[in-house]
Design a protein around this motif. Structure first.
Motif, short mmCIF file in Angstrom:
data_model
loop_
_atom_site.label_atom_id
_atom_site.label_comp_id
_atom_site.label_asym_id
_atom_site.label_seq_id
_atom_site.Cartn_x
_atom_site.Cartn_y
_atom_site.Cartn_z
N PHE A 40 -29.05 -43.95 -47.05
CA PHE A 40 -28.66 -44.25 -48.43
C PHE A 40 -27.34 -43.62 -48.87
O PHE A 40 -26.58 -44.27 -49.59
CB PHE A 40 -29.80 -43.94 -49.41
N PRO A 41 -27.03 -42.40 -48.46
CA PRO A 41 -25.71 -41.88 -48.85
C PRO A 41 -24.56 -42.74 -48.29
O PRO A 41 -23.55 -42.95 -48.96
CB PRO A 41 -25.68 -40.47 -48.26
N LEU A 42 -24.74 -43.24 -47.07
CA LEU A 42 -23.69 -44.10 -46.50
C LEU A 42 -23.65 -45.46 -47.17
O LEU A 42 -22.58 -46.05 -47.33
CB LEU A 42 -23.90 -44.23 -44.99
N LEU A 43 -24.81 -45.96 -47.58
CA LEU A 43 -24.84 -47.21 -48.35
C LEU A 43 -24.15 -47.00 -49.70
O LEU A 43 -23.39 -47.87 -50.14
CB LEU A 43 -26.29 -47.67 -48.53
N MET A 44 -24.37 -45.86 -50.31
CA MET A 44 -23.68 -45.52 -51.57
C MET A 44 -22.18 -45.42 -51.33
O MET A 44 -21.39 -45.92 -52.13
CB MET A 44 -24.21 -44.21 -52.14
N ALA A 45 -21.79 -44.77 -50.23
CA ALA A 45 -20.37 -44.58 -49.93
C ALA A 45 -19.67 -45.92 -49.71
O ALA A 45 -18.48 -46.04 -49.98
CB ALA A 45 -20.20 -43.70 -48.69
N SER A 46 -20.40 -46.92 -49.26
CA SER A 46 -19.81 -48.25 -49.03
C SER A 46 -19.51 -48.97 -50.33
O SER A 46 -18.78 -49.95 -50.34
CB SER A 46 -20.74 -49.10 -48.17
N ASP A 51 -25.42 -53.83 -54.93
CA ASP A 51 -25.63 -55.13 -54.29
C ASP A 51 -26.91 -55.12 -53.47
O ASP A 51 -27.65 -56.10 -53.44
CB ASP A 51 -24.43 -55.49 -53.41
N PHE A 52 -27.18 -54.00 -52.82
CA PHE A 52 -28.43 -53.84 -52.06
C PHE A 52 -29.63 -53.92 -53.00
O PHE A 52 -30.60 -54.63 -52.72
CB PHE A 52 -28.41 -52.51 -51.31
N LEU A 53 -29.56 -53.23 -54.12
CA LEU A 53 -30.67 -53.23 -55.08
C LEU A 53 -30.90 -54.61 -55.69
O LEU A 53 -32.03 -54.96 -56.05
CB LEU A 53 -30.42 -52.18 -56.17
N ARG A 54 -29.84 -55.41 -55.77
CA ARG A 54 -29.97 -56.78 -56.28
C ARG A 54 -30.92 -57.60 -55.41
O ARG A 54 -31.61 -58.51 -55.90
CB ARG A 54 -28.61 -57.47 -56.34
N ALA A 81 -27.39 -52.10 -44.65
CA ALA A 81 -28.56 -51.24 -44.79
C ALA A 81 -29.42 -51.29 -43.53
O ALA A 81 -29.89 -50.25 -43.05
CB ALA A 81 -29.39 -51.67 -46.00
N MET A 82 -29.60 -52.47 -42.96
CA MET A 82 -30.40 -52.58 -41.74
C MET A 82 -29.74 -51.85 -40.57
O MET A 82 -30.42 -51.16 -39.80
CB MET A 82 -30.67 -54.05 -41.40
N LYS A 83 -28.44 -51.98 -40.46
CA LYS A 83 -27.73 -51.25 -39.39
C LYS A 83 -27.84 -49.75 -39.61
O LYS A 83 -28.10 -49.00 -38.66
CB LYS A 83 -26.26 -51.67 -39.34
N LEU A 84 -27.64 -49.31 -40.83
CA LEU A 84 -27.73 -47.88 -41.13
C LEU A 84 -29.13 -47.34 -40.87
O LEU A 84 -29.29 -46.24 -40.34
CB LEU A 84 -27.33 -47.61 -42.58
#
Length: 156
Positions: A40-46, A51-54, A81-84
């Motif tokens: 999640f921190p990397l998803l946030m950094a992106s 968009d993920f929460l949508r 997200a799946m890759k992360l």
């Protein structure tokens, strides 16, 4: 329909874990923290967290009220997200195996430690299973919008 499928998936998962042993042996808070804490921190950094929460809103909706750009960004966020998640699960497993290798002198702790090391990968795969139908629905919406757009432009 997604949520019914998700409930059935979880029920089957619990049933299959009960067949293979104790449900308690599949629960490890540290492994969950590693998978989510790396992802999640990397998803946030992106910049794609919203968009993920949508995607969760999309799964609860029967009607498409989102633009093509929003859907494309949501699909991109889900892929990321799946890759992360998979990379974080693998990283957690590698960290666990390195920890096991450094403590090989204590054989009594070896097998439980291997189980914990593998749980991070298990959790990451489970979370990807949950996200795959989301990605498919978003992608289907994108394809439908593309087809509708092409049909409108070909009639003019």
């Amino acid at each position: 329909m997604y949520f019914v499928g998700l409930v059935l998936f979880i029920a089957f998962l619990i049933f299959s874990t009960l067949l293979s042993g104790s449900l308690v042996s599949f629960i490890d808070l540290a492994s969950i923290v590693v998978v989510l804490g790396f992802s999640f921190p990397l998803l946030m950094a992106s910049g794609l967290l919203s968009d993920f929460l949508r995607a969760f809103k999309i799964m609860g909706s029967r009607v498409n009220v989102w633009s093509m750009i929003e859907l494309n960004k949501t699909e991109l966020a889900l892929r990321l997200a799946m890759k992360l998640l998979l990379i974080s699960g693998l990283s957690g497993t590698i960290i666990g195996i390195i920890s096991i290798a450094s403590h090989l002198s204590d054989m009594s702790a070896l097998l439980p430690s291997i189980g914990v090391a593998l749980l991070t990968l298990f959790y990451s795969i489970l979370l990807v299973f949950i996200l795959l139908p989301m990605q498919a629905k978003v992608k289907a919406m994108i394809l439908t919008m593309d087809k509708d757009y092409n049909n409108e432009n070909s009639t003019h």
